[in-house]
Enzyme design. Structure first.
Site, PDB file in Angstrom:
ATOM      1  CG  HIS A  47      -2.232  -0.629   1.069  1.00 21.80           C
ATOM      2  ND1 HIS A  47      -3.104  -0.306   0.056  1.00 21.80           N
ATOM      3  CD2 HIS A  47      -2.852  -1.577   1.812  1.00 21.80           C
ATOM      4  CE1 HIS A  47      -4.222  -1.037   0.196  1.00 21.80           C
ATOM      5  NE2 HIS A  47      -4.079  -1.821   1.243  1.00 21.80           N
TER       6      HIS A  47
ATOM      7  CD  GLU B 195      -7.360  -2.514   0.342  1.00 19.40           C
ATOM      8  OE1 GLU B 195      -6.502  -3.417   0.301  1.00 19.40           O
ATOM      9  OE2 GLU B 195      -7.339  -1.610   1.207  1.00 19.40           O
TER      10      GLU B 195
ATOM     11  CG  ASP C  89     -16.974  -0.603   7.188  1.00 18.88           C
ATOM     12  OD1 ASP C  89     -15.788  -0.766   6.859  1.00 18.88           O
ATOM     13  OD2 ASP C  89     -17.562  -1.299   8.034  1.00 18.88           O
TER      14      ASP C  89
ATOM     15  CE1 TYR D  65     -10.490  -5.455   0.837  1.00 20.35           C
ATOM     16  CE2 TYR D  65      -8.131  -5.806   1.050  1.00 20.35           C
ATOM     17  CZ  TYR D  65      -9.293  -5.204   1.492  1.00 20.35           C
ATOM     18  OH  TYR D  65      -9.273  -4.366   2.567  1.00 20.35           O
TER      19      TYR D  65
HETATM   20  N1  BES Z   1      -6.810  -0.804   4.118  1.00 22.53           N
HETATM   21  C1  BES Z   1      -7.188  -2.105   4.529  1.00 22.53           C
HETATM   22  C2  BES Z   1      -8.046  -2.124   5.765  1.00 22.53           C
HETATM   23  C3  BES Z   1      -9.355  -1.371   5.625  1.00 22.53           C
HETATM   24  C4  BES Z   1     -10.135  -1.505   4.504  1.00 22.53           C
HETATM   25  C5  BES Z   1      -9.794  -0.565   6.643  1.00 22.53           C
HETATM   26  C6  BES Z   1     -11.337  -0.805   4.405  1.00 22.53           C
HETATM   27  C7  BES Z   1     -10.979   0.139   6.544  1.00 22.53           C
HETATM   28  C8  BES Z   1     -11.754   0.015   5.425  1.00 22.53           C
HETATM   29  C9  BES Z   1      -5.964  -2.987   4.749  1.00 22.53           C
HETATM   30  O1  BES Z   1      -4.921  -2.749   3.876  1.00 22.53           O
HETATM   31  C10 BES Z   1      -6.389  -4.404   4.491  1.00 22.53           C
HETATM   32  O2  BES Z   1      -6.756  -4.682   3.388  1.00 22.53           O
HETATM   33  N2  BES Z   1      -6.327  -5.267   5.499  1.00 22.53           N
HETATM   34  C11 BES Z   1      -6.699  -6.648   5.391  1.00 22.53           C
HETATM   35  C12 BES Z   1      -5.496  -7.533   5.341  1.00 22.53           C
HETATM   36  C13 BES Z   1      -5.020  -7.901   3.998  1.00 22.53           C
HETATM   37  C14 BES Z   1      -3.893  -8.914   4.111  1.00 22.53           C
HETATM   38  C15 BES Z   1      -6.058  -8.377   3.034  1.00 22.53           C
HETATM   39  C16 BES Z   1      -7.440  -7.031   6.646  1.00 22.53           C
HETATM   40  O3  BES Z   1      -7.508  -6.223   7.562  1.00 22.53           O
HETATM   41  O4  BES Z   1      -7.949  -8.135   6.716  1.00 22.53           O
HETATM   42 ZN    ZN Z   2      -5.389  -3.374   1.902  1.00 24.58          ZN
END
Ligand code: BES
Ligand code: ZN
Length: 620
Positions: free
Chosen positions: A314, A333, A390, A398
């Protein structure tokens, strides 16, 4: 590209008026964002200085925010606020400014401040509410060491406005500095240049000299220790976790080098990771210079570190080139999952990365089935107007985003795709990107070289997956499939599975494929042989509890309860509560646990789980 347009419009305005271009500067520089009340095309914040006191007893941050402005039109600064106590606004010379808080909607209100002609510096005195959605005030007994309380913030997507009055749109970037006063025996850390040691004055100063969007503002306060991992990287954790954390993340500096080799220099100076209490609602959060991470990836065998590769990635996709609005979330993502997988491949080889790809693809198929094949929430480009962003941020951004990029790679070959990505990050650094601008960029810089233009619009604007999408496979998982089949059919015993060299991912694949109709006797045999109920690996334990819930496998329930009482990571607890809520018995049990656990979860998880369990329970 965006810069280019601005340059042209500025030149035009100079040519037409023959004088100062400022009054006619591009009024559309900032993309329209339905999740922010701010009007950056009129007045934009370019620098923020915070001066905050951290009060654990009252769960309040209080102090001031000072702003430097770029003024293009109008005489009003509009900031996003939610649950903030705004105490006053004044100009740099001390003169009082008129302001009002105007009711907005469930997601926030407007703070309007009247600006005298030419004023570009002002400050706001304010305090947060104990209910601020971004903040989690962890009591000492819910931390890892249990010795001191712990505060952390979570800004993404639109929660920063609950702890700072700010233009809370990803399209608005500003630099920041801060001074934070903490209670004794604590250190403060931010998404900025950080201290590595506590000081006696309990006062810490911060600088972020690169412009960032509001959702990347972050603060953590606790009893923390630092350990260096390499020239530019290190880890912060509670003292009792620091050794384990340093062991787990030993390859971080290598990840950083691999990432730079792929897509160009790391622009942020240092890269450190902070290990949070288990209430952290996400796996990780890419706060610049300081990734926030769940402790559930500290499992002792370095098997869950793709999360670090993800948050590190990121630093390019998201933090350098930022989605302009939350409807364009896939640009953050999808690119990051692609980049993450390439880092993992560079460090651990294609077979290892292939397992992660298949696990992601299986998750994607489940998400599409859950949302419905024809659901607009399965488009890459979303329409989240009038919704909490959200709610629309699913696996689609993703994993469908990832698959789309894999597909583009397959059309052009890896070499061309890599140079395209590298240049994409380089030429759009510190800017925002809409999906539409991305398509234009893609056409000019990648697709024009192909004999036929591929149908990218179907990926971006249509539901489900295009028929010609790539289907990831893993030969390591095929072996697991055959072992599972032999066991299910009674050809081998659970203890005789040839699993001594299996990684966490192979175990996960085994568990995710177990049929729902095997009966409790077979589950007992499996659990006895491999100890899943008491697994110290959060991923394996969570996958096992899903099976246990569906089969009503009683021996796992005490451990499941302990897990739900401790871990607030939404990715784990949401599917567990959902599975429980499918039966009457499960609902009653789940609701009883949730009643006790709810105060331990961050608002992000609470909002999701309240809806699943229909809290407050009407019939109680
Ligand atoms: N930026 C995200 C977390 C996020 C997304 C917070 C949307 C608030 C709203 C972070 O980079 C993320 O994607 N985290 C993932 C882990 C990743 C390995 C897929 C998670 O928290 O599961
Ligand atoms: Zn992410």
């Amino acid at each position: 590209m965006i810069d280019h347009r601005i340059t042209i419009s500025l030149l035009l305005s100079v040519a037409l008026t023959g004088c100062d271009p400022k009054p006619t500067a591009d009024m559309n520089k900032y993309a329209k964002d339905t999740h922010s009340f701010s009007r950056p095309n009129e007045v934009a914040v370019t620098h923020l200085h915070l001066d905050l006191n951290v009060d654990f007893d009252n769960k309040v941050l209080s102090g001031s925010a000072a702003y430097t402005l770029e003024r293009n039109a109008g005489n009003m600064l509009v900031l996003d606020v939610r649950d903030l106590d705004i105490r006053g606004a004044k100009a740099a010379d001390g003169s009082v400014l008129d302001f009002r808080v105007v009711k907005g909607n469930d997601r926030g209100d407007k703070l309007e401040i009247d600006l005298p002609e030419g004023l570009t510096e002002l400050s706001v005195d304010y305090a947060t509410s104990p209910a601020a959605a971004a903040l989690f005030w962890t009591p000492a007994e819910q931390t890892l060491d249990g010795t001191a309380p712990f505060l952390f913030t979570q800004g993404q997507a639109i929660l920063t406005r609950t702890w700072i009055p700010v233009q809370d749109s990803p399209a608005v970037r500003f630099t920041y500095s801060a001074k934070v006063k903490t209670p004794k025996g604590m250190i403060a850390l931010m998404s900025a240049e950080n201290p590595t040691q506590m000081n006696d004055a309990s006062e810490y100063t911060f600088k972020m000299e690169k412009p960032i969007p509001a959702y990347l503002m972050a603060l953590a306060v606790g009893n923390l220790q630092f350990q260096s991992l390499g020239a530019r990287s290190g880890v912060y954790a509670e003292p009792g976790m620091i050794e384990k954390s340093a062991y787990e993340f030993a390859d971080m500096e290598q990840m950083l080098l691999a990432a730079e080799k792929l897509y160009g220099p790391y622009e942020w100076g240092r890269y450190d990771v902070l290990v949070l209490p288990p209430s952290f609602p996400f796996g990780g959060m890419e706060n610049p210079m300081l990734t926030f991470a769940t402790p559930t990836i500290i499992v002792g065998d370095r098997s869950l570190t793709s999360l670090v590769a993800h948050e590190l990635a990121h630093s390019w996709s998201g933090n350098l080139v930022t989605n302009a609005t939350w409807d364009d979330f896939w640009l953050n993502e999808g690119f990051t999952v692609y980049f993450e997988n390439r880092i993992m491949e560079a460090l651990y080889g294609a077979e290892y990365a292939g397992m992660l790809t298949v696990l992601g693809y299986q998750g994607l198929l489940e998400t599409i089935a859950d949302l419905g094949e024809g659901s607009a929430d399965t488009h890459l480009k979303l329409n989240l107007e009038n919704r909490d962003p959200d709610d629309g941020m699913t696996d689609i951004a993703y994993e469908k985003g990832f698959l789309f990029l894999r597909w583009l790679e397959s059309l052009t070959g890896r070499e061309r795709f890599d140079s395209f990505l590298k240049e994409y990050f380089n030429s759009n650094a510190f800017q925002t990107m809409t999906t539409e601008d991305f398509i234009i960029y893609l056409d000019i810089n990648l697709l024009s070289g192909l004999s036929e233009r591929p149908d990218v619009e179907s990926w971006i604007y249509k539901p489900g997956l295009p028929a010609n999408h790539p289907v990831p496979v893993s030969s390591l998982f095929q072996k697991v499939d055959s072992v599972r089949a032999q066991w299910e059919q009674g050809q081998i015993a659970a203890a005789d599975m040839p699993a001594s060299a299996w990684s966490t991912h192979e175990w996960l694949h085994l568990l995710k494929g177990i049929s729902d109709t095997l009966g409790v006797a077979k589950l007992i045999a499996l659990d006895t042989a491999h100890g899943f109920t008491n697994s110290a690996n959060s991923e394996i334990a969570a996958a096992w509890y899903m099976i246990a819930i569906r089969a009503d496998y009683a021996p796992a329930f005490p451990a499941l309860e302990a897990f739900l009482m401790k871990v607030g990571r939404r990715k784990f607890i949401k599917p567990l509560y959902e599975a429980l809520a499918k039966t009457e018995k499960g609902t009653a049990w789940g609701r009883a646990v949730y009643l006790k656990a709810r105060p331990r979860y961050h608002s992000v998880s609470v909002q999701t789980l309240d809806a699943i369990l229909k809290y407050p329970y009407p019939e109680l």
